[in-house]
Design an enzyme around this catalytic site. Structure first.
Site, PDB file in Angstrom:
ATOM      1  N   ASP A 407      14.510 -12.741 -17.184  1.00 36.60           N
ATOM      2  CA  ASP A 407      15.893 -12.307 -16.934  1.00 36.60           C
ATOM      3  C   ASP A 407      15.938 -11.114 -15.977  1.00 36.60           C
ATOM      4  O   ASP A 407      16.794 -11.037 -15.083  1.00 36.60           O
ATOM      5  CB  ASP A 407      16.573 -11.942 -18.251  1.00 36.60           C
ATOM      6  CG  ASP A 407      16.828 -13.163 -19.130  1.00 36.60           C
ATOM      7  OD1 ASP A 407      16.746 -14.294 -18.601  1.00 36.60           O
ATOM      8  OD2 ASP A 407      17.118 -12.981 -20.333  1.00 36.60           O
ATOM      9  N   GLU A 434      17.348 -20.753 -12.281  1.00 41.04           N
ATOM     10  CA  GLU A 434      16.820 -19.808 -11.294  1.00 41.04           C
ATOM     11  C   GLU A 434      17.364 -20.085  -9.897  1.00 41.04           C
ATOM     12  O   GLU A 434      16.887 -19.499  -8.920  1.00 41.04           O
ATOM     13  CB  GLU A 434      15.292 -19.852 -11.271  1.00 41.04           C
ATOM     14  CG  GLU A 434      14.675 -21.143 -10.733  1.00 41.04           C
ATOM     15  CD  GLU A 434      14.555 -22.236 -11.778  1.00 41.04           C
ATOM     16  OE1 GLU A 434      13.825 -23.190 -11.537  1.00 41.04           O
ATOM     17  OE2 GLU A 434      15.212 -22.121 -12.851  1.00 41.04           O
TER      18      GLU A 434
END
Length: 534
Positions: A407, A434
Site C-alpha cells: 500500500d 496496481e
C-alpha cells in the site's frame, strides 16, 4: 452573435441576502427620534418667539396709552397756564384783580380732577394768587427748581419739573410751569400748575402688567416723575444714564428693548416713547419671566409628552432592531450551516470520486471523465490521450514485503502519477489494483508519450527496493494511446483498449518501458486477423 451573460438567480438572491437591514433600521429609528426632537425644539422656540412678540405688541400699546394719558393731562394743565400768562402779561401784576382771578383758579381746579393747584408767583418768588380757598401770602417759592429754571431761561415753552412735596398740602406733585415776562421782556414771575401724583398712580394701577411689570414717566432731562410699583425713594431720581435714555432714545424716540432694570434687577420687555410737544418720556415694561411663564409650563408639558413619545418610539425601534438583529444572526447561522453542509457535500463528493489509498481519482470518476472528454474531443475535433501505468511484479512485491508495504508503495507511485498532470483538464486516477491511468484532453501521441516516459522514469527514480524485480527497484510498464475520435465512428472504450494493448506489449517486451498503440494499428491487426480466418 455573442450572447450576453447575466448573474444566475441564485447569485442575485445571495447578493440581496448579503445586504444587512440592521444598520438601516438603526439609522431610521435614530433619524425619527432626532427629527421629533428637532421639530419639538423648533416648535418650542417658535412659541417662545411668538410669546415675546405678543408681549412686545402689548407693551407698545400700553406705552402708547400711558404717553397719550400723560400728554392729555399735561396739555389740559398747560392750556390753563397759557391763558393765565397771557392775561398777566397783558394786564400787568399791579392791575390784577386778585379776588376775581382767585375765584377763577378755584373753579379751574374743581373742573380738572388731575390738577392739584394753580399758582402765580411774582419775580421774587412770593405768592400772588393761587387756587387755594384760603390765600396764603407769607410763602416764597424762589427755591423751587421750576422757579430757578424760568428765571435763568428765556424760552416760553412749558417746563415739567421734578416731583416735589407741596408746601401748602404736603402731597407729592408734578409741576408744569411757564415763564411770565414783563413788558420789557425781563423776568416777571412764574405761572404754575401742579398735578396730584395720585392721579397718575390711579391710572397706572388700572393696567394689568403682572407682579413684576413697571410703568414710569420722566421729564426730558431723565428725572423720574413717577413709577409703578410706587416707591417714594425713587421720585426725582436721575435715570438719564439708564439704557433707555442713554442707549435707545438717542437712536429713536419710539421703540422696544429687552433691558435689565438697574432699579430692581428684573429683565423686562420695555416699550418707550417720547411725548410730542412736551419734554416727557414714558415707558411700559412687562417682566420677561412672567411673559414666558405660561410658555415654560407649556414647554414642560410638551417636552414631557414629546419625551415619552420619543422614548416609546426608541423602545419600539429597539425591539424591532433587536428582532432584525436576531433574524440576521439566525440567517447568518443558517448561511454558515449551509456553507458547512456544502463543504461536507463537497468533501463527500470528493471522497466519493477519490481513491482512498493514493489520493487520485477513483475508477468511477475516471469513467465519467473519460466519457465527458471523449464527447468534447468529438465536438471540437481534438485529440485525446491516455496513459495506462502498471507496477511491474507487484504481486511478488506484496508477497515479499507484505500488503502494508505494498500500500505504501502504491501511495508513493500515486504521488508521482499525480505530479504528471500539467494542465487543469488532466486527470490522474487509480484504474484498479496496481494500475493507474492519466487522461490527457487535447493531447496528441507525442505529448502523451512524453508524459508516460516521465512517469516511468519518476517511478524508477523513487528507488523503492524490490528484490523480485531484476533491477532491484520498483519499476512500471506504461501503455499509451491517443487519437482524434470521430462522431459515430469511435467509442471511449477504444481508447482504453488501445492503451491496454500497448501496456501488454510493454510487459511482453520486458517491462519498465513505454509502448503505444494507435487506432490505425488496431485496424490493421483486426484486418489481418480477419484475413487469416478466411
Amino acid at each position: 452573435m455573442a450572447r450576453s451573460r447575466s448573474l444566475p438567480p441564485r447569485l442575485l438572491g445571495a447578493g440581496f441576502r448579503g445586504f444587512s437591514l440592521l444598520p438601516l433600521a438603526i439609522s431610521f429609528v435614530v433619524l425619527v427620534c432626532l427629527s421629533l426632537l428637532a421639530i419639538q425644539l423648533w416648535t418650542t422656540l417658535r412659541a417662545r418667539e411668538g410669546q415675546l412678540l405678543e408681549a412686545s405688541r402689548e407693551s407698545t400699546n400700553l406705552a402708547q396709552s400711558v404717553a397719550q394719558h400723560a400728554y392729555d393731562t399735561i396739555k389740559e394743565a398747560d392750556t390753563v397756564l397759557v391763558g393765565l400768562v397771557e392775561r398777566v402779561e397783558t394786564d400787568g401784576v399791579a392791575g390784577l384783580e386778585l379776588a376775581r382771578i382767585h375765584k377763577l383758579l378755584v373753579n379751574r381746579v374743581a373742573e380738572l380732577p388731575q390738577l392739584h393747584g394753580i399758582f402765580i408767583y411774582a419775580s421774587d418768588g412770593s405768592w400772588l394768587v393761587n387756587s387755594q380757598k384760603t390765600l396764603l401770602s407769607n410763602l416764597n417759592n424762589s427755591d423751587r427748581d421750576y422757579f430757578k429754571y424760568h428765571r435763568t431761561h428765556a424760552d416760553r415753552g412749558p417746563y415739567v419739573g421734578p416731583p416735589v412735596r407741596s408746601k401748602s398740602t404736603g402731597h407729592w406733585i408734578v409741576t408744569v410751569s411757564r415763564r411770565i415776562n414783563l413788558p420789557d421782556g425781563s423776568f416777571g414771575g412764574v405761572a404754575l400748575a401742579t398735578i396730584d401724583m395720585n392721579y397718575f398712580r390711579l391710572f397706572y394701577e388700572r393696567f394689568s402688567i403682572g407682579k413684576k411689570g413697571a410703568i414710569f414717566i420722566a421729564n426730558g432731562k431723565g428725572i423720574l416723575l413717577l413709577r409703578r410699583p410706587f416707591d417714594e425713594g425713587l421720585l426725582g431720581r436721575d435715570i438719564s444714564k439708564f439704557p433707555i435714555f442713554h442707549d435707545y432714545l438717542p437712536k429713536s424716540p419710539v421703540g422696544t428693548a429687552v433691558v435689565q432694570s438697574r432699579v430692581d434687577g428684573v429683565t423686562r420687555i420695555n416699550s418707550y416713547r417720547r411725548v410730542e410737544e412736551y419734554p416727557l418720556v414714558v415707558s411700559a415694561a412687562l417682566s420677561q419671566d412672567e411673559v414666558l411663564a405660561a410658555w415654560r409650563l407649556d414647554t414642560v408639558m410638551q417636552n414631557a409628552v414629546g419625551g415619552v413619545l420619543v422614548l416609546l418610539i426608541a423602545f419600539i425601534g429597539y425591539r424591532v432592531v433587536r428582532q432584525i438583529e436576531l433574524r440576521v444572526k439566525s440567517e447568518a447561522g443558517l448561511v454558515e450551516a449551509r456553507n458547512e453542509l456544502e463543504m461536507i457535500n463537497e468533501t463527500l463528493a470528493r471522497l466519493a470520486s477519490q481513491d482512498g489509498l493514493t489520493g487520485l481519482a477513483n475508477r468511477r470518476h475516471f469513467d465519467q471523465s473519460l466519457l465527458a472528454e471523449f464527447s468534447r474531443a468529438q465536438r471540437e475535433d481534438s485529440s485525446l490521450g491516455l496513459v495506462l501505468i502498471d507496477v511491474d511484479f507487484f504481486k511478488q512485491y506484496n508477497d515479499i514485503y507484505g500488503h502494508v508495504a505494498g500500500d505504501e508503495c502504491l501511495r508513493k507511485i500515486g504521488k508521482v502519477v499525480g505530479y504528471s498532470m500539467r494542465r487543469p483538464g488532466d486527470l490522474a486516477a487509480r484504474y484498479g489494483g496496481e494500475e493507474m491511468v492519466v487522461l490527457l484532453p487535447g493531447t496528441e501521441l507525442p505529448g502523451a508519450l512524453a508524459v508516460a516516459e516521465g512517469v516511468r522514469q519518476a517511478v524508477q527514480s523513487l528507488g523503492i527496493e524490490h528484490s523480485g524485480n531484476a533491477l532491484g527497484v520498483v519499476t512500471a510498464s506504461v501503455g499509451v494511446a491517443a487519437f482524434m475520435p470521430k462522431h459515430l465512428e469511435n467509442q471511449a472504450v477504444e481508447l482504453v483498449e488501445l492503451a491496454d494493448t500497448a501496456l501488454y506489449k510493454a510487459k511482453a517486451l520486458g517491462r519498465n518501458q513505454v509502448r503505444y498503440e494507435s487506432s490505425s494499428e488496431i485496424a490493421a491487426e483486426q484486418a489481418a486477423t480477419a484475413f487469416a480466418f478466411r
